[in-house]
Design an enzyme around this catalytic site. Structure first.
Site, PDB file in Angstrom:
ATOM      1  N   LYS A 122      16.971  26.993  -7.816  1.00 44.52           N
ATOM      2  CA  LYS A 122      18.261  27.717  -7.836  1.00 44.52           C
ATOM      3  C   LYS A 122      18.548  28.265  -9.221  1.00 44.52           C
ATOM      4  O   LYS A 122      19.105  29.350  -9.363  1.00 44.52           O
ATOM      5  CB  LYS A 122      19.380  26.814  -7.311  1.00 44.52           C
ATOM      6  N   ALA A 173      19.581  20.448 -11.394  1.00 45.32           N
ATOM      7  CA  ALA A 173      18.749  21.663 -11.356  1.00 45.32           C
ATOM      8  C   ALA A 173      17.307  21.471 -10.905  1.00 45.32           C
ATOM      9  O   ALA A 173      16.666  22.413 -10.465  1.00 45.32           O
ATOM     10  CB  ALA A 173      18.746  22.317 -12.730  1.00 45.32           C
ATOM     11  N   ARG A 186      11.740  15.156 -14.366  1.00 47.53           N
ATOM     12  CA  ARG A 186      11.721  16.368 -13.540  1.00 47.53           C
ATOM     13  C   ARG A 186      12.088  17.622 -14.330  1.00 47.53           C
ATOM     14  O   ARG A 186      12.005  18.737 -13.820  1.00 47.53           O
ATOM     15  CB  ARG A 186      12.677  16.192 -12.347  1.00 47.53           C
ATOM     16  N   CYS A 193      21.645  19.732   1.120  1.00 49.40           N
ATOM     17  CA  CYS A 193      20.712  20.041   2.210  1.00 49.40           C
ATOM     18  C   CYS A 193      20.808  18.932   3.263  1.00 49.40           C
ATOM     19  O   CYS A 193      19.803  18.486   3.791  1.00 49.40           O
ATOM     20  CB  CYS A 193      19.284  20.231   1.704  1.00 49.40           C
TER      21      CYS A 193
HETATM   22  C1  LIG Z   1      18.946  18.675  -4.323  1.00 51.17           C
HETATM   23  S1  LIG Z   1      18.093  18.314  -5.775  1.00 51.17           S
HETATM   24  C2  LIG Z   1      18.369  19.779  -6.700  1.00 51.17           C
HETATM   25  C3  LIG Z   1      17.493  20.940  -6.305  1.00 51.17           C
HETATM   26  C4  LIG Z   1      17.624  22.095  -7.274  1.00 51.17           C
HETATM   27  N1  LIG Z   1      18.985  22.539  -7.384  1.00 51.17           N
HETATM   28  C5  LIG Z   1      16.767  23.269  -6.887  1.00 51.17           C
HETATM   29  O1  LIG Z   1      17.234  24.192  -6.227  1.00 51.17           O
HETATM   30  O2  LIG Z   1      15.578  23.289  -7.254  1.00 51.17           O
HETATM   31  C6  LIG Z   1      19.173  17.193  -6.545  1.00 51.17           C
HETATM   32  C7  LIG Z   1      18.824  16.866  -7.984  1.00 51.17           C
HETATM   33  O3  LIG Z   1      19.887  16.060  -8.493  1.00 51.17           O
HETATM   34  C8  LIG Z   1      19.335  15.239  -9.492  1.00 51.17           C
HETATM   35  N2  LIG Z   1      20.329  14.176  -9.790  1.00 51.17           N
HETATM   36  C9  LIG Z   1      20.532  13.006  -9.169  1.00 51.17           C
HETATM   37  N3  LIG Z   1      21.555  12.345  -9.743  1.00 51.17           N
HETATM   38  C10 LIG Z   1      22.021  13.134 -10.748  1.00 51.17           C
HETATM   39  C11 LIG Z   1      23.045  13.009 -11.712  1.00 51.17           C
HETATM   40  N4  LIG Z   1      23.831  11.933 -11.775  1.00 51.17           N
HETATM   41  N5  LIG Z   1      23.205  14.011 -12.593  1.00 51.17           N
HETATM   42  C12 LIG Z   1      22.404  15.102 -12.571  1.00 51.17           C
HETATM   43  N6  LIG Z   1      21.416  15.270 -11.684  1.00 51.17           N
HETATM   44  C13 LIG Z   1      21.222  14.309 -10.777  1.00 51.17           C
HETATM   45  C14 LIG Z   1      18.031  14.776  -8.902  1.00 51.17           C
HETATM   46  O4  LIG Z   1      17.165  14.341  -9.920  1.00 51.17           O
HETATM   47  C15 LIG Z   1      17.556  16.055  -8.191  1.00 51.17           C
HETATM   48  O5  LIG Z   1      16.676  16.766  -9.028  1.00 51.17           O
END
Ligand SMILES: C[S@@+](CC[C@H](N)C(=O)[O-])C[C@H]1O[C@@H](n2cnc3c(N)ncnc32)[C@H](O)[C@@H]1O
Length: 435
Positions: free
Chosen positions: A261, A256, A284, A375
């Site tokens: 989103k 998130a 974060r 993305c």
């Molecule tokens: C593309 S970003 C998400 C953007 C967010 N959905 C938004 O619209 O603001 C991907 C996110 O996945 C998180 N992430 C990475 N590995 C993860 C995991 N194993 N479980 C949960 N979150 C994870 C990262 O910290 C990052 O914040």
């Protein structure tokens, strides 16, 4: 008075260590006391230099005896930013770009390198790249479009038909788009507010998306602080529309942060039901909480959770969003540091994406919905994840997404947004339902 060139050079040195250009720039601007004009200049020099770094380094190396990476970090940053100004910034005469760089070299205590900076920049600024002989096509793409050999190579092999168009479009960021916070206002009222402040707007194809002509920082506006909108591209808004949660639903947003989103999902939910916004990066989560609070989201809970590990508390969800971590090749125009990525760890990332989708699927109740989005434009992280998943899970099928942005490519109900066709971020959306 603070020197914006010097601040840009300091930020470039930091960026080499820290990586995230947007965070480094924000930090640099926070500590900068110059005029508004100088802030704009600092940002342009810093972002532009990061964006064109592969090209700049290629040219600089031609006039250096030893590898650029072996130079002192401040001299390297001065050369890069000086050459960027000389070659790309129309507002800066070449002579000024060079002489300011030489002065800066002295001011930063590197007087012994002043002669080198002067000589290298003079020759590099005049170098004609159009007659360059490249050893192969990958090298041409790297230098012309300022990306790492790994990114150029991946796009060449995995997106051969779109490779050059993707790279060409990577210098044009999408126009500023915001999401109207329908929990607090409506699109007509927000349009009027922007108009009152002298900013033109136009509606996007996704309902409640609004393009705003704002010269400064849109997040500094009172309307933003009042929670009437958040900054979100149409592609991201479309991913939320694809999930289309309803009031009263239990919704999981598994990746998130920073929360964009989640905020849009809460609007579809009309603040009714339960939205659980998770992320594995603990540091974060405050961003998510802050965004939801500013926008008046009352149905949300923020949780530290690894989306690749099953959490039985999540079973039975109506709608699940997996906006997974990815290589980010769809947002090169917005995040210039991605251009230099070596794509180390891509295999591990693909494994993580697969594990997140598999785990997420277990949370969806029969009749519930699941959206997988990225993305990136790398098919291995997109259809390459979802197609095998669907083969192994006959209990899931694709759903057609109603609102399609003009230019969107549809393949098996999977949506791919190529920036050169849609004018948005590059994006992939697969909308699924459990039978
Ligand atoms: C593309 S970003 C998400 C953007 C967010 N959905 C938004 O619209 O603001 C991907 C996110 O996945 C998180 N992430 C990475 N590995 C993860 C995991 N194993 N479980 C949960 N979150 C994870 C990262 O910290 C990052 O914040």
């Amino acid at each position: 008075m603070e020197n914006p060139r010097r601040a840009a050079v300091a930020a470039l040195i930091k960026q080499e260590q820290d990586g995230y250009a947007n965070l480094v720039l924000r930090h640099a601007l926070d500590g900068f006391t110059g005029t508004a004009r100088d802030r704009v200049f600092l940002s342009a020099v810093f972002y532009g230099t990061v964006e064109r770094m592969v090209t700049l380094d290629h040219i600089l190396q031609k006039f250096l005896q030893k590898p650029l990476v072996k130079l002192d970090a401040s001299v390297r940053a001065i050369l890069r930013s000086g050459l960027y100004q000389a070659r790309y910034l129309k507002s800066v005469p070449v002579r000024a770009a060079i002489s300011e760089s030489v002065t800066l070299t002295r001011q930063m205590g590197k007087s012994s390198a002043a002669g080198l900076v002067n000589a290298v920049l003079r020759r590099a600024a005049a170098y004609d790249l159009t007659v360059e002989h490249y050893s192969n096509e990958t090298e041409r793409l790297c230098v012309e479009y300022s990306v790492s050999p790994q990114i150029a190579g991946l796009l060449q092999t995995r997106c051969p038909d779109q490779c050059e168009d993707i790279l060409k479009a990577s210098f044009t960021p999408p126009p500023l788009c915001v999401r109207v916070n329908t929990l607090q206002t409506d699109i007509g009222a927000l349009e009027e507010e922007f108009a009152r402040q002298g900013m033109a707007t136009r509606r996007g194809a996704v309902p409640d998306s609004l393009y705003v002509e704002c010269r400064g920082d849109v997040t500094a506006l009172k309307l933003f602080k009042q929670g009437l909108f958040h900054v979100q591209g149409e592609a991201s808004q479309l991913a939320c529309a694809a999930l289309s949660p309803r009031p009263g639903d239990t919704v999981l947003d598994l990746c998130a942060a920073p929360g964009g989103k989640s905020a849009t999902l809460a609007q579809y939910m009309e603040n009714k039901g339960t939205l659980v916004s998770c992320d594995a990066a603990q540091n974060r989560l405050t961003l998510v909480g802050g965004a939801l609070e500013r926008l008046g989201v009352a149905c949300g809970r923020v949780l530290h959770n690894d989306a690749a590990v099953y959490n039985e508390a999540f079973a039975g969800a109506d709608a699940v969003l997996c906006d997974v971590p990815c290589s980010g090749l769809g947002v090169l125009a917005k995040k210039p540091d991605i251009r230099q990525k070596t794509l180390d760890g891509l295999d591990g990332l693909v494994r993580l994406q697969r594990a997140i989708l598999e785990t997420a699927a277990r949370y969806v109740r029969p009749g519930g919905r699941l959206v997988y989005s990225t993305c990136t434009l790398n098919p291995d992280e997109n259809a390459g994840i979802v197609r095998p998943f669907l083969k192994e899970h006959p209990e899931f099928r694709t759903r057609s997404v109603e609102c399609v942005l003009p230019g969107t490519t549809k393949d098996d109900d999977f949506l791919t947004l190529y920036p050169f066709r849609t004018g948005t971020d590059g994006f992939f959306i697969a909308s699924l339902e459990r039978l």
